[in-house]
Enzyme design. Structure first.
Site, PDB file in Angstrom:
ATOM      1  N   ARG A  32       4.779   7.704   5.864  1.00  0.00           N
ATOM      2  CA  ARG A  32       4.442   6.607   5.918  1.00  0.00           C
ATOM      3  C   ARG A  32       5.688   5.763   4.848  1.00  0.00           C
ATOM      4  O   ARG A  32       5.294   4.711   4.201  1.00  0.00           O
ATOM      5  CB  ARG A  32       3.171   6.025   4.894  1.00  0.00           C
ATOM      6  CG  ARG A  32       1.978   6.303   5.872  1.00  0.00           C
ATOM      7  CD  ARG A  32       0.827   6.072   5.941  1.00  0.00           C
ATOM      8  NE  ARG A  32      -0.434   6.221   6.590  1.00  0.00           N
ATOM      9  CZ  ARG A  32      -2.102   6.016   6.029  1.00  0.00           C
ATOM     10  NH1 ARG A  32      -2.048   6.161   4.676  1.00  0.00           N
ATOM     11  NH2 ARG A  32      -2.793   6.546   7.207  1.00  0.00           N
ATOM     12  N   ARG A  36       4.688  -0.428   4.034  1.00  0.00           N
ATOM     13  CA  ARG A  36       4.035  -0.171   2.691  1.00  0.00           C
ATOM     14  C   ARG A  36       4.116  -0.651   1.603  1.00  0.00           C
ATOM     15  O   ARG A  36       3.669  -1.545   0.857  1.00  0.00           O
ATOM     16  CB  ARG A  36       3.261   1.348   3.166  1.00  0.00           C
ATOM     17  CG  ARG A  36       2.910   1.266   4.042  1.00  0.00           C
ATOM     18  CD  ARG A  36       1.717   2.658   4.611  1.00  0.00           C
ATOM     19  NE  ARG A  36       1.219   2.898   3.924  1.00  0.00           N
ATOM     20  CZ  ARG A  36      -0.469   2.971   3.790  1.00  0.00           C
ATOM     21  NH1 ARG A  36      -0.694   2.851   4.458  1.00  0.00           N
ATOM     22  NH2 ARG A  36      -1.015   3.194   2.496  1.00  0.00           N
ATOM     23  N   ASP A  82       2.122   3.261  15.631  1.00  0.00           N
ATOM     24  CA  ASP A  82       1.070   3.300  15.216  1.00  0.00           C
ATOM     25  C   ASP A  82       0.879   4.982  16.127  1.00  0.00           C
ATOM     26  O   ASP A  82       0.502   4.322  16.932  1.00  0.00           O
ATOM     27  CB  ASP A  82       0.301   2.003  14.241  1.00  0.00           C
ATOM     28  CG  ASP A  82      -1.249   2.457  14.270  1.00  0.00           C
ATOM     29  OD1 ASP A  82      -1.056   2.516  12.700  1.00  0.00           O
ATOM     30  OD2 ASP A  82      -2.122   3.186  14.742  1.00  0.00           O
ATOM     31  N   TYR A 157     -11.252   7.440  16.631  1.00  0.00           N
ATOM     32  CA  TYR A 157     -11.027   5.691  16.621  1.00  0.00           C
ATOM     33  C   TYR A 157     -11.668   5.754  17.927  1.00  0.00           C
ATOM     34  O   TYR A 157     -12.307   4.207  17.959  1.00  0.00           O
ATOM     35  CB  TYR A 157      -9.608   5.366  16.528  1.00  0.00           C
ATOM     36  CG  TYR A 157      -9.242   5.895  15.267  1.00  0.00           C
ATOM     37  CD1 TYR A 157      -9.378   4.707  13.708  1.00  0.00           C
ATOM     38  CD2 TYR A 157      -8.574   7.199  14.969  1.00  0.00           C
ATOM     39  CE1 TYR A 157      -9.263   4.919  12.871  1.00  0.00           C
ATOM     40  CE2 TYR A 157      -7.650   7.468  12.914  1.00  0.00           C
ATOM     41  CZ  TYR A 157      -8.119   6.176  12.252  1.00  0.00           C
ATOM     42  OH  TYR A 157      -7.822   6.541  10.996  1.00  0.00           O
TER      43      TYR A 157
END
Length: 352
Positions: A32, A36, A82, A157
């Protein structure tokens, strides 16, 4: 078996490590790292309509990928994307709620998902364009990593419709084994195609993020993590792609040994709980390891951070290893903490 003797010195440090070479200091990148924690990323993010639009905008996604490479002397970039782009490409509704994370619509019938596998790769072509743009700008001695979510993690998910403690998905795995296996098969095929496209677009290494591999019994872990990962690698290799793989069965504990034995990846990413002995054993078995600094310690900083970085360098620096975190950078991580770790790692040299 190590192929280090076949790797040229000008090959990116990350690729040399993944070929089994023990370097004078380990390559370093952070999960990441693209976005961010960087103010330039947050400013860039305001220009996109939403997060998915951001991921599908090659100009903006390439810029996000390159931003940390300009700030820090990192050895590898990872494409800004993603793991939930695949369910969307397969026809499931996906969106992101501000401050809350991903949301997914009802799980479509498996047959409907299966019918979309071939088309899904084309719907992800923007990520290939992002990789091409980054590779064209990135220095040749810095590697470019492509990635996808592990099938089980993505399936959680898709089943639950959001991030959670995954109890619903694990129960689903017990109550509907045939349906889950069919869903995983769809994700294996779509993921393999996606990774082949990424490699052909400029990705030099490929990573599988199985972020939710914890809490699984041995038989279930073999069925829903090991088997799909091995199948993905096999399909990617069958397509003629030779880019090395890094597998990350986060939270798997001792089952990392089973994973390393059964999945033909070149690198095994370790999470924060990994012991020194686990890493050394994998290195002795001819595997490159990656990890495993606590992302919360990176955020906290101070003498404890310096001490842990030094400890990791000493315990794993005498074998093939990539310095990284046990999970992704926290959004509020102070930039000086990141810079300090990078400086400490890049300035270290292993003993002769």
């Amino acid at each position: 078996m190590s192929t280090a003797q076949n790797v040229l010195p000008q090959t990116p440090r990350l690729l040399r490590a993944l070929a089994g070479e023990t370097l004078e200091r380990p390559p370093i990148w952070f999960m990441r790292q693209a976005g961010r924690s960087l103010p330039e990323y947050r400013e860039l993010r305001t220009r996109a309509k939403d997060f998915i639009a951001f991921c599908h905008n090659p100009e903006m996604a390439a810029e996000a990928t390159l931003q940390p490479m300009r700030r820090f002397p990192l050895d590898a970039a990872i494409v800004f994307a993603d793991i939930l782009l695949i369910p969307r490409a397969l026809g499931q509704e996906v969106w992101f709620e501000a401050g809350e994370g991903p949301r997914l619509g009802a799980l479509p019938p498996i047959e409907a998902l299966s019918d979309q596998v071939e088309a899904s790769t084309g719907r992800l072509a923007d990520i290939g364009e992002t990789l091409s743009r980054v590779r064209a700008e990135l220095e040749p001695d810095r590697a470019l990593i492509g990635f996808a979510g592990g099938p089980w993690t993505v399936a959680t998910y898709m089943i639950e419709g959001r991030g959670s403690n995954r109890e619903t998905a694990r129960t689903f795995a017990y109550e509907n084994p045939e349906t889950l296996d069919a869903l995983l098969d769809v994700l294996v095929e779509s993921t393999a195609r996606y990774l082949v496209m990424q490699a052909r677009s400029g990705a030099q290494a490929l990573k599988l993020f199985e972020s939710w591999a914890e809490g699984l019994s041995e038989d279930v872990f073999e069925r829903i993590v090991v088997r799909p990962h091995a199948a993905i690698v096999e399909k990617v290799r069958a397509a003629g792609v030779e880019a090395p793989f890094i597998g990350f069965p986060r939270g798997a504990g001792a089952q990392v040994y089973n994973y390393a034995e059964a999945v033909p990846v070149e690198g095994i990413a370790l999470d924060t709980q990994a012991t020194a002995q686990l890493g050394r054993t994998l290195q002795a078995q001819g595997r490159t390891i990656q990890g495993a600094l606590d992302n919360l310690l990176l955020r906290a900083g101070g003498p404890a951070l310096d001490a842990r970085v030094d400890q990791l360098l000493e315990q794993w620096g005498q074998g093939p290893w990539i310095f990284n975190l046990g999970h992704g950078i926290m959004p509020d991580t102070p930039i000086p903490h990141i810079a300090r770790v990078v400086e400490r790692v890049t300035g270290w040299r292993r003993s002769a």
